[in-house]
Design a protein around this motif. Sequence first.
Motif, PDB file in Angstrom:
ATOM      1  N   SER A 736       0.371  -1.090   0.098  1.00  0.00           N
ATOM      2  CA  SER A 736      -0.075  -0.179   0.344  1.00  0.00           C
ATOM      3  C   SER A 736       0.737   1.131  -0.368  1.00  0.00           C
ATOM      4  N   VAL A 737       0.728   2.841  -1.066  1.00  0.00           N
ATOM      5  CA  VAL A 737       1.615   3.305  -0.647  1.00  0.00           C
ATOM      6  C   VAL A 737       0.662   4.541  -0.931  1.00  0.00           C
ATOM      7  N   GLU A 738       0.871   5.582   0.114  1.00  0.00           N
ATOM      8  CA  GLU A 738       0.041   6.569   0.643  1.00  0.00           C
ATOM      9  C   GLU A 738       0.538   7.879  -0.833  1.00  0.00           C
ATOM     10  N   VAL A 739      -0.611   8.221  -0.896  1.00  0.00           N
ATOM     11  CA  VAL A 739      -0.579   9.546  -1.313  1.00  0.00           C
ATOM     12  C   VAL A 739      -0.798  10.998  -1.172  1.00  0.00           C
ATOM     13  N   ALA A 740      -0.647  11.379  -1.041  1.00  0.00           N
ATOM     14  CA  ALA A 740      -1.167  13.189   0.004  1.00  0.00           C
ATOM     15  C   ALA A 740      -1.799  13.871  -1.443  1.00  0.00           C
ATOM     16  N   VAL A 741      -2.869  14.314  -1.303  1.00  0.00           N
ATOM     17  CA  VAL A 741      -3.218  14.755  -2.708  1.00  0.00           C
ATOM     18  C   VAL A 741      -4.465  15.784  -1.951  1.00  0.00           C
ATOM     19  N   PRO A 742      -3.896  17.257  -1.659  1.00  0.00           N
ATOM     20  CA  PRO A 742      -5.477  17.419  -1.416  1.00  0.00           C
ATOM     21  C   PRO A 742      -6.677  17.721  -1.454  1.00  0.00           C
ATOM     22  N   GLN A 743      -7.835  17.258  -0.209  1.00  0.00           N
ATOM     23  CA  GLN A 743      -9.070  17.052  -0.417  1.00  0.00           C
ATOM     24  C   GLN A 743      -9.447  17.939  -1.542  1.00  0.00           C
ATOM     25  N   ARG A 744      -9.371  19.377  -2.248  1.00  0.00           N
ATOM     26  CA  ARG A 744      -9.958  19.855  -2.488  1.00  0.00           C
ATOM     27  C   ARG A 744     -10.015  19.240  -4.328  1.00  0.00           C
TER      28      ARG A 744
END
Length: 1110
Positions: A736-744
């Motif tokens: 599993s890889v997490e990618v941080a992308v602003p929710q907007r």
Amino acid sequence: MSSVAVLTPESFAEHLSGVPEDEAYIPTYLEAFPPLPENKGAPGDKSGEPAGPWGSKIRPIKASVITQVFNVPLEERRYKDNSQFGDGGEEAKVCLDIMQRTGAHIELSLAKDQGLSIMVTGKLDSVMKARKEIVSRLQTQASATVAIPKEHHRFVIGKNGEKLQELELKTATKIAIPRPDDPSLNIRITGTKEGIEKARHEILLISAEQDKRAVERLSLEKVFHPFIAGAYNRLVQELCQETGARVSIPPPSLHKDEIVITGEKESVALAISRIRAIYDEKAKSVMVVEVTAPAWLHRFIIGKKGQNIGRITQQLPKVHIEFTDGEERISLEGPTEEVEQAQVQIQDMIRDLLVRMDYTDVNIDQRFHRHLIGKNGANINRIKEQYKVSVWIPQEPDRSGLVRIEGDPKGVQLARRELMEMAQRMENERTKDLIVEQKFHRAIIGQKGEKIKEVRDKFPEVMINFPDPAQKSDIVQLRGPKNEVEKCAKFLAKLIADLMENSFSLSIPIFKQFHKNIIGKGGANIKKVRDEDCGGVHIHFPSEGSGSDRVTVRGPAGEVERAKRQLLQLAEEKAECGRIGFTFLVNNFTAELQAKPEYHKFLIGKGGVNIRGVRDRTGARIIFPSPDEPEQELITIIGREEAVRLAQKELETLVKNLDDVVEDSMVVETRHHRYFVCRRGQVLRELAEEYGGVAVSFPRTGTHSDRITLKGAKDCVEAAKRRIQEIIEDLEAQVSVEVAVPQRYHRAVMGPKGVRIQQITRDYEVQVKFPERDDNNTAGQEPPQENGDASPEAEFVLRKCDVITISGRTEKCELAKIALLALVPVTEDVEVSFELHRYIIGQKGSGIRKMMEEYEVNIWVPQPEQQSDVIKVTGQVANVERAKSGLLERVKELQAEQEDRALRSFKVSISVDPKFHPKIIGRKGAVISQIRKDHDVNVQFPDKGDELQDVIVISGYERNTEEARSAIELLVSTLQEMVSHDVHLDPRTHARIIGARGKAVRKTMEEFKVDIRFPQPGSEDPGRVTVTGLPESVDNAVDHLLNLEEEYVSDGRETIISIWSKHDKLSKGFVVRDAPWNDKAPDMSNAEDFPTFGAGLAPKQTSAWGPKKF
């Protein structure tokens, strides 16, 4: 004294009117020769007026040119050097310039006291303007101030400044009035001493006149304003007429108590006393009463179109009645006696309504409201008319189920009962879904809905709803009472069965070369098969460019089989001639094989590997049915007989193996079970479709078993086991890889309906999970930012709702992560001058919206008050780059437009006498339009109220404006050389000179290059014709017109003579009655009456040749 008489054709025709042609009418001498009018005045007396038809009164023409003479004393002269007086002096130069600007003629002379005498000649406007400029430029200027009350300044200015302009021209001064926000009372006057005194005197007169007027304001309660105004404002109008004052009462919509009275002081005082008397009288006699009435009764009290309440107000006009929405009270205001009467009437009306009227509220589920209303309000209107009630159904946005019924108590109860029954019936209704293939929908509905109308008429209580064709749905919904729905369903099922029986379809492979021969000339062969032999089956041949050789036959099964045999027989008959036919017979052996549709994919194999192997080994063509064919189990084999038999044998073996169902099991750890059964078993469905319908069973939740069961054909089960093992290995290797992308940005990353993220999961075989939305933060819920929203830049703080999780193999996750980040919008700054922002935004934001839609980005333009040059573009990298390029291109276009506007805004002024303006404009603007078109300029003429009436402004490119200016100057110089000459032509000839629709006079004007104007009907001088043009052309044109007049007048005389000769039945000459001579016509052959000079009577001779001539 000799006299000449002229008999006109009109008078002669009048004499002959009513006389038969065979009778000769002899006019009297006075009729034939009317005498000339006599001038009764003294010789040279111009006051006498000619009488009779020979003349008319000539009115004096008022001169349009005036002359004014005024003096400038030596001490007030601006230029006192007498050595330079004359053509070379400054004063002469100034006068020359003024003459050119105003069009007036100025003459200077020097008096003995060295004062200056000036004579100005020209039109009144030109003389007044010239005088004003002479005073300001040749006479020394003084200044003075005059103080008058501030409120009088506007009367000095006048409407649109007309009074001030008139005063300045009249006194030849410059008057400066302080601005309204300036508290100063002083008005400054600049000019000569004499002019200043005149202007000061006029201003003081205006102020003195206004001193006689007064303005008063009375603050009286607004409730009393109607009593002061009276019915239809009659009372206040009478007050204004009697006192002479002006009374302004604020309208009811304006919440203001102040009444303004203006006028003469005595009139204002009298009006105030009258108003106060009315107020004092009404204040003592007015009362306010409130009547209680249920809010639902208010509209019945008011009545239809206000009829009920209107009767009360007509009887008691001084009573004001006010209803308050939502409150159970009615307010009455007015005189005590009338209010009491109105209160009694309203209370009686309320009691009567409470006895006669009732209301009730019924709670009905909102989903039934539209059925209660019915189509076009049919149901609800029927209830209203039947029970004489009003029914109020809430609007859909109100989300309310409360239905109100008002009216007669009995009708209210009956309507309530029916509505409740309708609602109960709707609740008891049932809905049934029929599965009907969409291809049959049109056949059931029929042309223009005729067939479905018959079904609905048969089952009127059942609603039949077909899906929209775009939905590709097979579900037909029936709604209504349970029994009726069942009956309707059985009827439709039978109808569908008949359609299916008659829609049996079969595809027959026939080489394309023979299609034309089978159809026959004009379709003769195929018509015979279709209509005569096979009972009306439908036969469809593939189109020319389709590349298909399959012929489709549709209809009843038996007829289709018969048609198939006949078509194959026709094909064999056509193939008997030639080598092509022999090859067809050899290669056209056909065999059919039945196999379940779920086996087809397994028979074909992944990428067609299985079926390709069979084709390569046997050489036969194997055709599987397309998804839209009715026979989904039929597989067709075409080719040589031995090849077909061999392929058929192989396929039967494969099908037999698939039919031999085996059951097997394998171990799958429970932690992986969810992957197979999630999303409604999507993975299991894919396995079944790919591997011949193999059934995979997982243990139930809670049994803690890790063994799964596979059931199906042996080969399919083995292949499915291998695929499941591959999936498990992938799951074991998953990270599993997490990618941080602003929710907007999540919505932008997903794309419309999640299409972008679905593409990533397919391409990289990974799972992408988005976090739950953070409801406490509204940032994610904001719509795409538009111009004026907050800046897209904001400090990013990582939150749980910003983390997207990607699951799959390590290398696939990394690739998916890169693809996901590529979808995250980026923000780029573009430098654009603040002045261009409003052009980029466009009217109502249309420009920026178009760019956002075209490039799929968000464009943020800063607020105008920030005056920032930075525009931010947010979106995917590729789209942002395209948007930046597009934005910069737009900036270049706008800059080019600005430069072009700057070049086109060059202006030049030219002074032209206003009398030439109509000529420059031309008829219907033809001349000036041609100048504008030729030089691409805009030419602006002064308006009527402008101070400088002689200035024409030309705007455009500098070169074009100069060329247009030269063209106008050339035109003006030509016009200045022109002269006008009045010539008197007989009015009777005007029509012939003008010609039909002015054709003749236009030809004359074009020939001589002149303008010819004829007098208007009813003109004082009907014979005067004005010719304008160059002197030589005018003279030639006048001569031509005089020649035409003489010619047309002589033609008229000849016409009269011809009329006389036509009606003259005698050969004895022209006879008139009551002539000075005898009535008998003279005999010219009588020697006694007409003796010869110096000779006797000539002897009479008789000869065939007539008398002898000398």
